[in-house]
Structures are given as structure tokens and as C-alpha cells.
Design a protein around this motif. Structure first.
Motif, short mmCIF file in Angstrom:
data_model
loop_
_atom_site.label_atom_id
_atom_site.label_comp_id
_atom_site.label_asym_id
_atom_site.label_seq_id
_atom_site.Cartn_x
_atom_site.Cartn_y
_atom_site.Cartn_z
N ALA A 61 0.82 -1.21 0.00
CA ALA A 61 0.00 0.00 0.00
C ALA A 61 0.85 1.26 0.00
O ALA A 61 0.51 2.25 -0.66
CB ALA A 61 -0.94 0.00 1.21
N GLY A 62 1.97 1.23 0.72
CA GLY A 62 2.85 2.39 0.75
C GLY A 62 3.46 2.68 -0.61
O GLY A 62 3.58 3.85 -1.02
N TYR A 63 3.84 1.62 -1.33
CA TYR A 63 4.40 1.79 -2.67
C TYR A 63 3.35 2.38 -3.61
O TYR A 63 3.63 3.31 -4.38
CB TYR A 63 4.91 0.46 -3.21
N LEU A 64 2.12 1.84 -3.57
CA LEU A 64 1.06 2.36 -4.43
C LEU A 64 0.78 3.83 -4.13
O LEU A 64 0.59 4.63 -5.05
CB LEU A 64 -0.21 1.53 -4.24
N THR A 65 0.76 4.17 -2.85
CA THR A 65 0.54 5.57 -2.47
C THR A 65 1.63 6.46 -3.03
O THR A 65 1.36 7.55 -3.57
CB THR A 65 0.51 5.69 -0.93
N GLU A 66 2.87 6.01 -2.93
CA GLU A 66 4.01 6.79 -3.45
C GLU A 66 3.88 7.03 -4.95
O GLU A 66 4.14 8.14 -5.43
CB GLU A 66 5.31 6.04 -3.15
N GLN A 67 3.45 6.02 -5.70
CA GLN A 67 3.31 6.19 -7.15
C GLN A 67 2.18 7.15 -7.49
O GLN A 67 2.32 7.98 -8.41
CB GLN A 67 3.08 4.83 -7.81
N ILE A 68 1.07 7.09 -6.77
CA ILE A 68 -0.02 8.03 -7.02
C ILE A 68 0.44 9.46 -6.77
O ILE A 68 0.13 10.38 -7.54
CB ILE A 68 -1.25 7.69 -6.15
N GLU A 69 1.19 9.66 -5.69
CA GLU A 69 1.70 11.00 -5.40
C GLU A 69 2.66 11.48 -6.49
O GLU A 69 2.69 12.67 -6.84
CB GLU A 69 2.39 11.02 -4.04
N LYS A 70 3.43 10.57 -7.07
CA LYS A 70 4.33 10.94 -8.17
C LYS A 70 3.55 11.27 -9.43
O LYS A 70 3.96 12.14 -10.20
CB LYS A 70 5.33 9.81 -8.43
N PHE A 71 2.42 10.59 -9.64
CA PHE A 71 1.56 10.96 -10.77
C PHE A 71 1.00 12.36 -10.56
O PHE A 71 0.91 13.16 -11.49
CB PHE A 71 0.40 9.96 -10.91
N LYS A 72 0.60 12.64 -9.34
CA LYS A 72 0.03 13.96 -9.03
C LYS A 72 1.03 15.08 -9.27
O LYS A 72 0.69 16.13 -9.81
CB LYS A 72 -0.44 14.01 -7.57
N ARG A 99 -5.80 6.20 0.66
CA ARG A 99 -5.65 5.25 1.76
C ARG A 99 -6.54 4.03 1.56
O ARG A 99 -6.10 2.89 1.68
CB ARG A 99 -5.99 5.92 3.09
N ASP A 100 -7.81 4.29 1.24
CA ASP A 100 -8.76 3.18 1.13
C ASP A 100 -8.42 2.25 -0.03
O ASP A 100 -8.37 1.03 0.13
CB ASP A 100 -10.18 3.73 0.96
N VAL A 101 -8.18 2.81 -1.20
CA VAL A 101 -8.00 1.96 -2.38
C VAL A 101 -6.65 1.24 -2.36
O VAL A 101 -6.56 0.08 -2.78
CB VAL A 101 -8.18 2.78 -3.68
N THR A 102 -5.61 1.88 -1.84
CA THR A 102 -4.30 1.20 -1.82
C THR A 102 -4.29 0.06 -0.80
O THR A 102 -3.72 -1.00 -1.06
CB THR A 102 -3.16 2.18 -1.51
N ARG A 103 -4.94 0.25 0.34
CA ARG A 103 -4.98 -0.83 1.33
C ARG A 103 -5.91 -1.96 0.88
O ARG A 103 -5.64 -3.13 1.15
CB ARG A 103 -5.41 -0.27 2.69
N TYR A 104 -6.96 -1.61 0.18
CA TYR A 104 -7.84 -2.62 -0.38
C TYR A 104 -7.09 -3.47 -1.40
O TYR A 104 -7.13 -4.71 -1.36
CB TYR A 104 -9.04 -1.94 -1.03
N LEU A 105 -6.36 -2.82 -2.32
CA LEU A 105 -5.61 -3.54 -3.34
C LEU A 105 -4.52 -4.41 -2.72
O LEU A 105 -4.26 -5.53 -3.18
CB LEU A 105 -4.98 -2.55 -4.33
N ALA A 106 -3.88 -3.90 -1.68
CA ALA A 106 -2.79 -4.65 -1.04
C ALA A 106 -3.27 -5.97 -0.46
O ALA A 106 -2.49 -6.93 -0.36
CB ALA A 106 -2.14 -3.80 0.05
#
Length: 215
Positions: A59-70, A94-101
């Protein structure tokens, strides 16, 4: 006021990990309605390998990539309409990255015992992902992978916290990322060392090895 803050902090520390990591699954599934046309209903990817698998990633990695897209640090034109604070505020990320993880994708259907419920079997089929076999020398690819990728991404591509898993990922997508690293359109700390002088045969052999790890 101070004692209230101290008590709140103590309660947070004492709370079970699951409680601290809780997310809104209903909200996450609603967000996935937007993501599904490219990434699949369960984050299994799509487009014949154009759009990556997200299921099971940290989830932390996915969050980091979304922030880089932003921030446009990572260029990704299809994500521009979605990766902004209005469409993906912090709560939704938070919700979608933890769900996917938490989604676990199998590589084959389980054996059916006795009578089979059609709906249950359909749901099992939706949670299947098997990376197509890529052409190349698997043994040579295994050696190259161990020398160049294994330290960060794990011996069998399972990933290491903020280093994403490579096993179970589409090889066409992985090759596209290597191209982005070489062009400088996606940052990678070891681009010069790992990718600039890597030939196509090297990458094909590594991909061949990666494509059989989930067999």
C-alpha cells in the motif's frame, strides 16, 4: 487538554494493528469502478499487459506512485485525469491502496469438489491471473535477474516493502518501464548501472524468467 492528547496517543499505540490500518472497503470498491476499465475489477491489470497488476502490491508503494503521478514526477498521461487531489484525495488513496494490497490473486482455479456453484466458480475465475510465457532463455534470465534485480526485488521477485513485486506482473508492462527508465521519463536510482547498457536480449531473458515464476 494535554492529558487528552496523551490518552489519545496511548490508545493509538495500544490499538491492534488491524484497527490502525482499517480502511473503508465500500469506498475502495467504489473507487475501483473508475480504475477497473484499465486495471481490472480486482486490480489484475489489463489491456494485454499495457496496464499493470495492482493487486497484492504494498500500500505504501502504491501511495508513493499516485503522489508521483500527481506531482508529474512520474509521467503517465492516462492517469492525469484521475491523479489529482480532487479525484483522489488522501482518504481515497488510503482506502484503495490498502484494499488492493489485501487482494490475493491465484494462478489457477482450485480443484472443484462435489457439486459446483456457478456463481462461486465465476468469482474464483475472476481472481485468477497467470502471466503469459515470454520468449527467452530462462536459465540465463535467472542469472541476470539475480545479479541485477534480486537484491531489491527479492530472490523470486516477491518485492521488499517499498520495492514492488515483479512476480505476477505483465512482462510487456515491465519492459515498458525499462524503456521509461532509459528515457528518463520515470525515475530510477540505478538507471545508469542497470538499464543504459542492457541489451534487448538481456531484458528478454530476464522477462522469460519472470514469466514462469508464478507457474
Amino acid at each position: 487538554m494535554r492529558w487528552v492528547l496523551v490518552l489519545a496517543a496511548a490508545m493509538l499505540i495500544a490499538a491492534p494493528a488491524g484497527a490502525r490500518d482499517a480502511f473503508d472497503e465500500f469506498n475502495a470498491k467504489d473507487i475501483m469502478r473508475t480504475c477497473a476499465p484499465c486495471h481490472g475489477e480486482f486490480g489484475q491489470g489489463g489491456g494485454g499487459g499495457v496496464y499493470p497488476r495492482l493487486a497484492g502490491m504494498n500500500a505504501g508503494y502504491l501511495t508513493e506512485q499516485i503522489e508521483k503521478f500527481k506531482s508529474r514526477e512520474r509521467e503517465n498521461i492516462p492517469m492525469i485525469p484521475f491523479a489529482n487531489d480532487r479525484e483522489l484525495p488522501a482518504r481515497d488513496i488510503r482506502d484503495v491502496t490498502r484494499y488492493l494490497a489485501e487482494i490475493k490473486l491465484a494462478t489457477r482455479l482450485p480443484e472443484a469438489a462435489g457439486s459446483v456453484d456457478g456463481l462461486e466458480r465465476l468469482m474464483q475465475a475472476k481472481l485468477i491471473m497467470q502471466v503469459p510465457r515470454a520468449d527467452g532463455d530462462i536459465d540465463r534470465g535467472k542469472q541476470l535477474y539475480g545479479e541485477q534485480c534480486g537484491v531489491c526485488h527479492g530472490r523470486e521477485g516477491q518485492g521488499r516493502v517499498t520495492k514492488p513485486p515483479l512476480v505476477g506482473q505483465f512482462t510487456d508492462y515491465l519492459l515498458a518501464q525499462v524503456t521509461a527508465f532509459k528515457k528518463g521519463t520515470r525515475p530510477h536510482p540505478d538507471t545508469e548501472e542497470l538499464f543504459i547498457n542492457a541489451g534487448r536480449r538481456d531484458m528478454d531473458d530476464i522477462m522469460a524468467y519472470m514469466s514462469v515464476l508464478d507457474d
